[in-house]
Design a protein around this motif. Structure first.
Motif, PDB file in Angstrom:
ATOM      1  N   CYS A 122       0.823  -1.217   0.000  1.00 30.26           N
ATOM      2  CA  CYS A 122       0.000   0.000   0.000  1.00 30.26           C
ATOM      3  C   CYS A 122       0.852   1.259   0.000  1.00 30.26           C
ATOM      4  N   LYS A 125       2.107   2.457  -3.219  1.00 29.42           N
ATOM      5  CA  LYS A 125       1.161   3.161  -4.095  1.00 29.42           C
ATOM      6  C   LYS A 125       0.862   4.575  -3.606  1.00 29.42           C
ATOM      7  N   MET A 126       1.286   4.891  -2.392  1.00 33.24           N
ATOM      8  CA  MET A 126       0.970   6.184  -1.785  1.00 33.24           C
ATOM      9  C   MET A 126       1.964   7.245  -2.264  1.00 33.24           C
ATOM     10  N   ILE A 130      -1.831  10.378  -5.020  1.00 30.58           N
ATOM     11  CA  ILE A 130      -2.617   9.357  -4.317  1.00 30.58           C
ATOM     12  C   ILE A 130      -2.583   9.585  -2.805  1.00 30.58           C
ATOM     13  N   VAL A 133      -5.422   4.448  -0.549  1.00 27.67           N
ATOM     14  CA  VAL A 133      -5.056   3.204  -1.233  1.00 27.67           C
ATOM     15  C   VAL A 133      -5.973   2.090  -0.739  1.00 27.67           C
ATOM     16  N   ASN A 152      -9.203   0.848   3.600  1.00 35.95           N
ATOM     17  CA  ASN A 152      -8.235   1.697   2.899  1.00 35.95           C
ATOM     18  C   ASN A 152      -7.131   2.213   3.816  1.00 35.95           C
ATOM     19  N   CYS A 199      -5.009  -1.396  -4.602  1.00 33.60           N
ATOM     20  CA  CYS A 199      -3.791  -2.201  -4.453  1.00 33.60           C
ATOM     21  C   CYS A 199      -4.228  -3.642  -4.232  1.00 33.60           C
TER      22      CYS A 199
END
Length: 203
Positions: A122, A125-126, A130, A133, A152, A199
């Motif tokens: 996660c 992806k942050m 963003i 996630v 999330n 994710c």
């Protein structure tokens, strides 16, 4: 002192907290609302806390009339809050958000099974823009397609500055809905703002 009084004044003037370190900026908490599942709480805590070395805190949120859960939490010395808002999932999570300060937090539940590596995936992806996630619960069709998420990882600054809902400031979830619409509004708003990323590798 490593930081002089003069430097502290400069930092305050520019609204920079002198007590925030790099590690503070990466702190992660898990919020777990619970109700009348006292027998599960220690196992839930261990699973969540041990799922990643990056997790700083796991907080339970309990209703004031749930005496058995409160006794279990106190017996095992587990961190918890009494829900001070609406008597529902959203109220519990908003209570935890308003009482804590970790940079990132996760809206969990007491029926989840955290698999190792979920948080690291996660955090990967942050990356701007963003701020939310979504994880993979292996159950709902829209979640499996990457179009929705029931749980999330959330950047606190996003909620503080823009709110997670459209009609109130500085709250994660709307307390006006039945439970199943709470995460739907939150995710759809994040998607409309282009700050949501699924994710599916985070189980």
């Amino acid at each position: 002192r490593l930081i002089t009084d003069r430097l502290i004044k400069i930092l305050k003037f520019h609204r920079i907290r002198s007590d925030v370190t790099y590690s503070d900026k990466k702190r992660v908490a898990i919020f777990i609302p619970t109700y009348k599942r006292a027998h599960k709480l220690l196992k839930v805590y261990k699973n969540a806390k041990h799922s990643s070395p990056l997790i700083n805190s796991v907080y339970f949120i309990v209703e004031k009339d749930d005496k058995d859960s409160i006794e279990a939490l106190q017996k095992h010395r587990l961190p918890y809050f009494i829900n001070e808002r609406s008597r529902n999932y959203a109220g519990a999570l908003n209570t935890a958000y308003l009482k804590t300060g970790e940079k990132y937090f996760f809206n969990g539940a007491d029926d989840l099974d955290f698999k190792p590596g979920w948080l690291e995936k996660c955090l990967g992806k942050m990356v701007d823009p963003i701020k939310v996630v979504g994880t993979n619960d292996l159950h709902y069709r829209d979640v499996l397609r990457g179009k929705h998420s029931t749980h999330n990882l959330i950047d606190r600054d996003y909620v503080r500055m823009r709110s997670g809902i459209f009609d109130e400031d500085n709250l994660v979830f709307s307390e006006s809905y039945l439970h199943n619409w709470v995460d739907r509004e939150f995710v759809e708003i994040a998607k409309a703002r282009h700050v949501f990323a699924p994710c599916l590798e985070a189980i």
